[in-house]
Design a protein around this motif. Structure first.
Motif, mmCIF file in Angstrom:
data_model
loop_
_atom_site.group_PDB
_atom_site.id
_atom_site.type_symbol
_atom_site.label_atom_id
_atom_site.label_comp_id
_atom_site.label_asym_id
_atom_site.label_seq_id
_atom_site.Cartn_x
_atom_site.Cartn_y
_atom_site.Cartn_z
ATOM 1 N N ILE A 1 0.833 -1.204 0.000
ATOM 2 C CA ILE A 1 0.000 0.000 0.000
ATOM 3 C C ILE A 1 0.871 1.260 0.000
ATOM 4 O O ILE A 1 0.602 2.231 -0.714
ATOM 5 C CB ILE A 1 -0.941 -0.002 1.220
ATOM 6 N N SER A 2 1.945 1.210 0.816
ATOM 7 C CA SER A 2 2.779 2.410 0.945
ATOM 8 C C SER A 2 3.729 2.597 -0.223
ATOM 9 O O SER A 2 4.340 3.650 -0.365
ATOM 10 C CB SER A 2 3.589 2.335 2.247
ATOM 11 N N GLY A 3 3.907 1.541 -1.034
ATOM 12 C CA GLY A 3 4.819 1.657 -2.172
ATOM 13 C C GLY A 3 6.243 1.328 -1.828
ATOM 14 O O GLY A 3 7.156 1.651 -2.598
ATOM 15 N N GLY A 4 6.474 0.684 -0.676
ATOM 16 C CA GLY A 4 7.831 0.339 -0.279
ATOM 17 C C GLY A 4 8.504 -0.659 -1.187
ATOM 18 O O GLY A 4 9.718 -0.784 -1.213
ATOM 19 N N PHE A 5 7.704 -1.424 -1.966
ATOM 20 C CA PHE A 5 8.300 -2.405 -2.854
ATOM 21 C C PHE A 5 8.970 -1.766 -4.062
ATOM 22 O O PHE A 5 9.818 -2.376 -4.687
ATOM 23 C CB PHE A 5 7.231 -3.380 -3.368
ATOM 24 N N GLY A 6 8.565 -0.553 -4.390
ATOM 25 C CA GLY A 6 9.132 0.072 -5.570
ATOM 26 C C GLY A 6 8.670 -0.626 -6.830
ATOM 27 O O GLY A 6 7.509 -1.011 -6.957
ATOM 28 N N ALA A 7 9.581 -0.827 -7.768
ATOM 29 C CA ALA A 7 9.235 -1.483 -9.031
ATOM 30 C C ALA A 7 8.826 -2.930 -8.779
ATOM 31 O O ALA A 7 9.387 -3.615 -7.922
ATOM 32 C CB ALA A 7 10.433 -1.438 -9.967
ATOM 33 N N ALA A 8 7.826 -3.375 -9.534
ATOM 34 C CA ALA A 8 7.331 -4.734 -9.351
ATOM 35 C C ALA A 8 8.367 -5.739 -9.841
ATOM 36 O O ALA A 8 8.843 -5.678 -10.965
ATOM 37 C CB ALA A 8 6.031 -4.905 -10.135
ATOM 38 N N ASP A 9 8.764 -6.639 -8.948
ATOM 39 C CA ASP A 9 9.651 -7.736 -9.319
ATOM 40 C C ASP A 9 9.446 -8.869 -8.310
ATOM 41 O O ASP A 9 8.601 -8.780 -7.426
ATOM 42 C CB ASP A 9 11.115 -7.295 -9.374
ATOM 43 N N LEU A 10 10.217 -9.925 -8.488
ATOM 44 C CA LEU A 10 10.072 -11.088 -7.608
ATOM 45 C C LEU A 10 11.099 -11.071 -6.475
ATOM 46 O O LEU A 10 11.255 -12.057 -5.767
ATOM 47 C CB LEU A 10 10.234 -12.367 -8.439
ATOM 48 N N HIS A 11 11.755 -9.950 -6.304
ATOM 49 C CA HIS A 11 12.829 -9.868 -5.317
ATOM 50 C C HIS A 11 12.348 -10.158 -3.901
ATOM 51 O O HIS A 11 13.076 -10.719 -3.088
ATOM 52 C CB HIS A 11 13.450 -8.464 -5.390
ATOM 53 N N TRP A 12 11.109 -9.782 -3.607
ATOM 54 C CA TRP A 12 10.605 -9.920 -2.244
ATOM 55 C C TRP A 12 10.404 -11.369 -1.832
ATOM 56 O O TRP A 12 10.293 -11.680 -0.649
ATOM 57 C CB TRP A 12 9.319 -9.128 -2.039
ATOM 58 N N PHE A 13 10.396 -12.300 -2.799
ATOM 59 C CA PHE A 13 10.287 -13.715 -2.435
ATOM 60 C C PHE A 13 11.519 -14.202 -1.682
ATOM 61 O O PHE A 13 11.520 -15.287 -1.115
ATOM 62 C CB PHE A 13 10.078 -14.566 -3.694
ATOM 63 N N LEU A 14 12.580 -13.396 -1.676
ATOM 64 C CA LEU A 14 13.783 -13.765 -0.917
ATOM 65 C C LEU A 14 13.517 -13.841 0.579
ATOM 66 O O LEU A 14 14.311 -14.433 1.319
ATOM 67 C CB LEU A 14 14.899 -12.750 -1.194
ATOM 68 N N ILE A 15 12.412 -13.247 1.034
ATOM 69 C CA ILE A 15 12.130 -13.339 2.476
ATOM 70 C C ILE A 15 11.835 -14.787 2.896
ATOM 71 O O ILE A 15 11.959 -15.115 4.072
ATOM 72 C CB ILE A 15 10.958 -12.427 2.895
ATOM 73 N N VAL A 16 11.458 -15.638 1.957
ATOM 74 C CA VAL A 16 11.181 -17.042 2.317
ATOM 75 C C VAL A 16 12.455 -17.726 2.831
ATOM 76 O O VAL A 16 12.460 -18.250 3.961
ATOM 77 C CB VAL A 16 10.555 -17.801 1.131
ATOM 78 N N PRO A 17 13.552 -17.748 2.045
ATOM 79 C CA PRO A 17 14.765 -18.362 2.617
ATOM 80 C C PRO A 17 15.350 -17.568 3.790
ATOM 81 O O PRO A 17 15.948 -18.151 4.699
ATOM 82 C CB PRO A 17 15.742 -18.392 1.428
ATOM 83 N N ILE A 18 15.155 -16.236 3.770
ATOM 84 C CA ILE A 18 15.687 -15.434 4.889
ATOM 85 C C ILE A 18 15.010 -15.831 6.195
ATOM 86 O O ILE A 18 15.664 -16.104 7.207
ATOM 87 C CB ILE A 18 15.469 -13.927 4.620
ATOM 88 N N PHE A 19 13.679 -15.909 6.185
ATOM 89 C CA PHE A 19 12.973 -16.240 7.427
ATOM 90 C C PHE A 19 13.108 -17.717 7.785
ATOM 91 O O PHE A 19 12.993 -18.078 8.965
ATOM 92 C CB PHE A 19 11.500 -15.844 7.301
ATOM 93 N N ALA A 20 13.350 -18.575 6.789
ATOM 94 C CA ALA A 20 13.621 -19.987 7.096
ATOM 95 C C ALA A 20 14.943 -20.101 7.857
ATOM 96 O O ALA A 20 15.043 -20.817 8.865
ATOM 97 C CB ALA A 20 13.665 -20.804 5.806
ATOM 98 N N LEU A 21 15.967 -19.378 7.384
ATOM 99 C CA LEU A 21 17.246 -19.364 8.104
ATOM 100 C C LEU A 21 17.092 -18.735 9.481
ATOM 101 O O LEU A 21 17.698 -19.187 10.460
ATOM 102 C CB LEU A 21 18.288 -18.585 7.289
#
Length: 287
Positions: A152-172
């Motif tokens: 909503i706030s636009g923190g993601f910036g340009a649309a891409d799949l980069h945010w899926f990196l939180i899956v391995p980050i939070f798994a670790l």
């Protein structure tokens, strides 16, 4: 031949004796469903007395973020704030909350369940793992809220799949917190005062990890502090989560942090499992 050797030859084992490491891990793995069920039961029992019930799972981190945002938004001059300050703060508070709660409840998992430990036979490692799993299940809804807010706030910036990196980050991150809980759970059995020190240690990490300020922006010209921060695991996980979710000059991905965070997680978990197993016979003893 001693009596113990004769009993071992006949396949008899000492009651309450520590099993081999392999047999112990096998027993823990067999109880993985119990770990999950226990974690869910703890969440429900913690909130069933409240009028808002399970809604508190998401209300608590939201209120925390609002309080910290209000206080530090006023205290920190606008020129000293990182880019996307509100998003920066919310990610910091939410991600750190999982660490602090896992450390506190996982560290007390044995001492707070003394009657259970003394009355039933099961691998004691189940208790700290269930405590961290409970906090992780509570963490997942806050991640969903965090992502919705960022969209909503636009923190993601340009649309891409980069945010899926939180899956391995939070798994670790989960594996890291399990390792820390196992080490702390055993230490707190030997030294009960440790539970009293944990809130102060958590507060120290909260104010030094960069929850509401950028370590790089504030101490970028101090090589010693920056070097210490590079090897501070919670700072690594916060930086990786922010680099995955936010875009801007201060949110580039530090590839070294991926290596450090992986080594921290696997190393601490492996050591924690071995360290906790070594004292399996002592948990629940009153002497």
């Amino acid at each position: 031949m001693t009596t113990a050797e004769d009993a071992a030859r006949l396949g008899l084992h000492r009651v309450g004796g520590r099993p081999t490491f392999r047999a112990y891990i096998t027993e823990v793995w067999k109880r993985r469903v119990f770990i999950y069920s226990m974690a869910r039961f703890k969440i429900e029992s913690e909130n069933q007395q409240n009028s808002l019930g399970m809604l508190w799972v998401v209300l608590k981190p939201l209120l925390n973020a609002m309080v910290y945002g209000l206080i530090f938004g006023l205290l920190i001059p606008s020129g000293s704030r990182p880019d996307h300050f509100v998003e920066f703060l919310i990610i910091g508070v939410f991600v750190f909350e999982f660490f602090s709660q896992s450390w506190a409840s996982g560290g007390k998992a044995i001492t707070n369940n003394a009657s259970l430990v003394q009355s039933l036979a099961f691998p004691r490692m189940v208790l700290p793992l269930a405590a961290v799993t409970q906090r992780f299940l509570q963490f997942l809804p806050t991640v969903a809220i965090m992502l919705i807010f960022l969209l909503i706030s636009g923190g993601f910036g340009a649309a891409d799949l980069h945010w899926f990196l939180i899956v391995p980050i939070f798994a670790l991150y989960f594996v890291f917190n399990c390792g820390l809980a196992l080490v702390t759970a055993r230490l707190s059995v030997h030294w009960r005062d440790l539970n009293s020190f944990l809130p102060f240690l958590t507060r120290f990490f909260f104010y030094t990890t960069g929850i509401f300020f950028s370590v790089e922006k504030r101490f970028g010209d101090n090589a010693v502090i920056m070097r210490i921060s590079d090897f501070q695991p919670v700072h690594e996980f916060l930086s990786l989560a922010r680099s995955a979710l936010l875009q801007g000059p201060g949110y580039g991905t530090n590839l070294h942090y991926w290596l450090y965070a992986t080594l921290w997680s696997i190393g601490l978990f492996t050591f924690g499992v071995w360290f906790f197993w070594r004292a399996e016979e002592r948990y629940g003893r009153v002497d």
